[in-house]
Design a protein around this motif. Sequence first.
Motif, PDB file in Angstrom:
ATOM      1  N   GLU A 147      68.567  17.462  31.533  1.00 21.06           N
ATOM      2  CA  GLU A 147      68.362  16.277  30.701  1.00 21.06           C
ATOM      3  C   GLU A 147      68.869  16.516  29.276  1.00 21.06           C
ATOM      4  N   LEU A 148      68.587  17.695  28.738  1.00 20.42           N
ATOM      5  CA  LEU A 148      69.057  18.021  27.387  1.00 20.42           C
ATOM      6  C   LEU A 148      70.579  18.126  27.359  1.00 20.42           C
ATOM      7  N   ALA A 149      71.168  18.695  28.415  1.00 19.78           N
ATOM      8  CA  ALA A 149      72.628  18.802  28.483  1.00 19.78           C
ATOM      9  C   ALA A 149      73.267  17.419  28.478  1.00 19.78           C
ATOM     10  N   ALA A 150      72.689  16.481  29.213  1.00 22.59           N
ATOM     11  CA  ALA A 150      73.213  15.118  29.238  1.00 22.59           C
ATOM     12  C   ALA A 150      73.014  14.433  27.896  1.00 22.59           C
ATOM     13  N   GLN A 151      71.871  14.668  27.265  1.00 22.31           N
ATOM     14  CA  GLN A 151      71.564  14.045  25.969  1.00 22.31           C
ATOM     15  C   GLN A 151      72.560  14.463  24.898  1.00 22.31           C
ATOM     16  N   TYR A 152      72.925  15.757  24.879  1.00 20.73           N
ATOM     17  CA  TYR A 152      73.817  16.269  23.836  1.00 20.73           C
ATOM     18  C   TYR A 152      75.269  16.385  24.288  1.00 20.73           C
ATOM     19  N   GLY A 153      75.544  16.063  25.535  1.00 17.69           N
ATOM     20  CA  GLY A 153      76.914  16.087  26.026  1.00 17.69           C
ATOM     21  C   GLY A 153      77.507  17.474  26.109  1.00 17.69           C
ATOM     22  N   VAL A 154      76.701  18.443  26.571  1.00 20.79           N
ATOM     23  CA  VAL A 154      77.150  19.829  26.663  1.00 20.79           C
ATOM     24  C   VAL A 154      76.764  20.393  28.024  1.00 20.79           C
ATOM     25  N   SER A 155      77.183  21.630  28.267  1.00 25.10           N
ATOM     26  CA  SER A 155      76.821  22.293  29.521  1.00 25.10           C
ATOM     27  C   SER A 155      75.404  22.832  29.449  1.00 25.10           C
ATOM     28  N   ARG A 156      74.846  23.149  30.599  1.00 21.36           N
ATOM     29  CA  ARG A 156      73.503  23.734  30.633  1.00 21.36           C
ATOM     30  C   ARG A 156      73.493  25.092  29.947  1.00 21.36           C
ATOM     31  N   GLY A 157      74.624  25.808  30.019  1.00 23.80           N
ATOM     32  CA  GLY A 157      74.714  27.107  29.352  1.00 23.80           C
ATOM     33  C   GLY A 157      74.553  26.984  27.853  1.00 23.80           C
ATOM     34  N   THR A 158      75.135  25.941  27.272  1.00 28.22           N
ATOM     35  CA  THR A 158      75.007  25.718  25.829  1.00 28.22           C
ATOM     36  C   THR A 158      73.564  25.398  25.467  1.00 28.22           C
ATOM     37  N   VAL A 159      72.915  24.572  26.281  1.00 27.77           N
ATOM     38  CA  VAL A 159      71.505  24.262  26.060  1.00 27.77           C
ATOM     39  C   VAL A 159      70.672  25.526  26.171  1.00 27.77           C
ATOM     40  N   ARG A 160      71.016  26.363  27.139  1.00 32.39           N
ATOM     41  CA  ARG A 160      70.257  27.597  27.347  1.00 32.39           C
ATOM     42  C   ARG A 160      70.344  28.499  26.108  1.00 32.39           C
ATOM     43  N   GLN A 161      71.516  28.542  25.467  1.00 37.82           N
ATOM     44  CA  GLN A 161      71.673  29.331  24.241  1.00 37.82           C
ATOM     45  C   GLN A 161      70.782  28.781  23.123  1.00 37.82           C
ATOM     46  N   ALA A 162      70.747  27.453  22.987  1.00 43.05           N
ATOM     47  CA  ALA A 162      69.924  26.832  21.951  1.00 43.05           C
ATOM     48  C   ALA A 162      68.447  27.129  22.193  1.00 43.05           C
ATOM     49  N   VAL A 163      68.019  27.000  23.439  1.00 44.09           N
ATOM     50  CA  VAL A 163      66.622  27.243  23.797  1.00 44.09           C
ATOM     51  C   VAL A 163      66.262  28.713  23.573  1.00 44.09           C
ATOM     52  N   ALA A 164      67.209  29.612  23.846  1.00 41.25           N
ATOM     53  CA  ALA A 164      66.954  31.038  23.641  1.00 41.25           C
ATOM     54  C   ALA A 164      66.681  31.342  22.173  1.00 41.25           C
ATOM     55  N   ALA A 165      67.386  30.645  21.272  1.00 41.90           N
ATOM     56  CA  ALA A 165      67.168  30.854  19.840  1.00 41.90           C
ATOM     57  C   ALA A 165      65.755  30.443  19.446  1.00 41.90           C
ATOM     58  N   LEU A 166      65.287  29.314  19.970  1.00 41.58           N
ATOM     59  CA  LEU A 166      63.934  28.851  19.653  1.00 41.58           C
ATOM     60  C   LEU A 166      62.877  29.762  20.268  1.00 41.58           C
ATOM     61  N   THR A 167      63.185  30.318  21.430  1.00 38.74           N
ATOM     62  CA  THR A 167      62.259  31.256  22.064  1.00 38.74           C
ATOM     63  C   THR A 167      62.130  32.522  21.225  1.00 38.74           C
ATOM     64  N   ALA A 168      63.257  33.031  20.706  1.00 40.83           N
ATOM     65  CA  ALA A 168      63.247  34.234  19.876  1.00 40.83           C
ATOM     66  C   ALA A 168      62.456  34.025  18.594  1.00 40.83           C
ATOM     67  N   GLU A 169      62.438  32.781  18.102  1.00 39.37           N
ATOM     68  CA  GLU A 169      61.707  32.466  16.874  1.00 39.37           C
ATOM     69  C   GLU A 169      60.208  32.296  17.116  1.00 39.37           C
ATOM     70  N   GLY A 170      59.793  32.212  18.382  1.00 42.14           N
ATOM     71  CA  GLY A 170      58.389  31.996  18.686  1.00 42.14           C
ATOM     72  C   GLY A 170      57.984  30.538  18.672  1.00 42.14           C
ATOM     73  N   LEU A 171      58.972  29.620  18.589  1.00 45.51           N
ATOM     74  CA  LEU A 171      58.650  28.201  18.591  1.00 45.51           C
ATOM     75  C   LEU A 171      58.303  27.708  19.987  1.00 45.51           C
ATOM     76  N   ILE A 172      58.991  28.244  20.990  1.00 46.98           N
ATOM     77  CA  ILE A 172      58.752  27.806  22.361  1.00 46.98           C
ATOM     78  C   ILE A 172      58.640  29.027  23.263  1.00 46.98           C
ATOM     79  N   GLY A 173      58.061  28.816  24.440  1.00 45.89           N
ATOM     80  CA  GLY A 173      57.944  29.877  25.429  1.00 45.89           C
ATOM     81  C   GLY A 173      57.943  29.263  26.809  1.00 45.89           C
ATOM     82  N   SER A 174      57.732  30.069  27.802  1.00 44.08           N
ATOM     83  CA  SER A 174      57.687  29.543  29.172  1.00 44.08           C
ATOM     84  C   SER A 174      56.444  30.049  29.864  1.00 44.08           C
ATOM     85  N   ARG A 175      56.013  29.326  30.879  1.00 40.08           N
ATOM     86  CA  ARG A 175      54.829  29.697  31.644  1.00 40.08           C
ATOM     87  C   ARG A 175      55.197  29.783  33.122  1.00 40.08           C
TER      88      ARG A 175
END
Length: 246
Positions: free
Chosen positions: A32-60
């Motif tokens: 959904e994020l890839a479609a919203q921003y017009g990019v590949s899932r890999g690009t979204v994954r890089q963005a999400v990884a940055a937020l994860t490293a900052e402690g803003l988001i995580g996974s369960r």
Amino acid sequence: MPARHEEIADALRRAIGREEYTVGSRLPPETELAAQYGVSRGTVRQAVAALTAEGLIGSRQGARRVVLASRRSQSFAELRSFAQWARAMGRRATGRVVAQGYRPAGEEDAVRLHLSEGTPVLHVLRVRGLDGEPVLLERTVYADWISPAVESVPPHCPSVTQRLYEDTGLVVAYGEHVIDAVAAGARDAELLGVRRTSPLLRVRRVTTTREGRPVEWSDDRYRPDAVSFSVHNSTGNNALARRGAE
């Protein structure tokens, strides 16, 4: 120009700061994020990884990413400037030079900036604010090689870091921070609008280029009613964060 994944990460940070995604909620799926921003899932994954490293988001347990903290926090791992942090919170950063001039590098200047004692270095005392309210005093000593460029920065420039990048291409890549508390002296109290001897949060920092060349060292003093620091712990991340007042 920032890479596309960095732009998406910034957009998601702003959305979290506006509480479009509240703490405890889940981000949309990568597709959904890839479609919203017009990019590949890999690009979204890089963005999400940055937020994860900052402690803003995580996974369960492999589920979609969960928001762990508000954008009012800024991990020091990001090495973002005061102005960038303020903008991420939706606040207006201000700056005002109180005093500026060259002095011979003392022993501490020489050690921190890798210079010979006596080398002329630029000392700047600057008041920083959020929406015009003073919250931070910066006493910064700039290395001799960057001092002329700093001199040309307007005294009310909200972001010296951004201006130096635009004028010289300087990228500040690394930083070391030492945090403690000090009592406000007469001048600090006057400039920050607090009572003398009020406690201030002090951050002594040294920043360098990607090549490890020292750019500046600074003694930064924050009003504790405006800014605090917190640590988000996990098995893979222990990021110190700068936070706005609640």
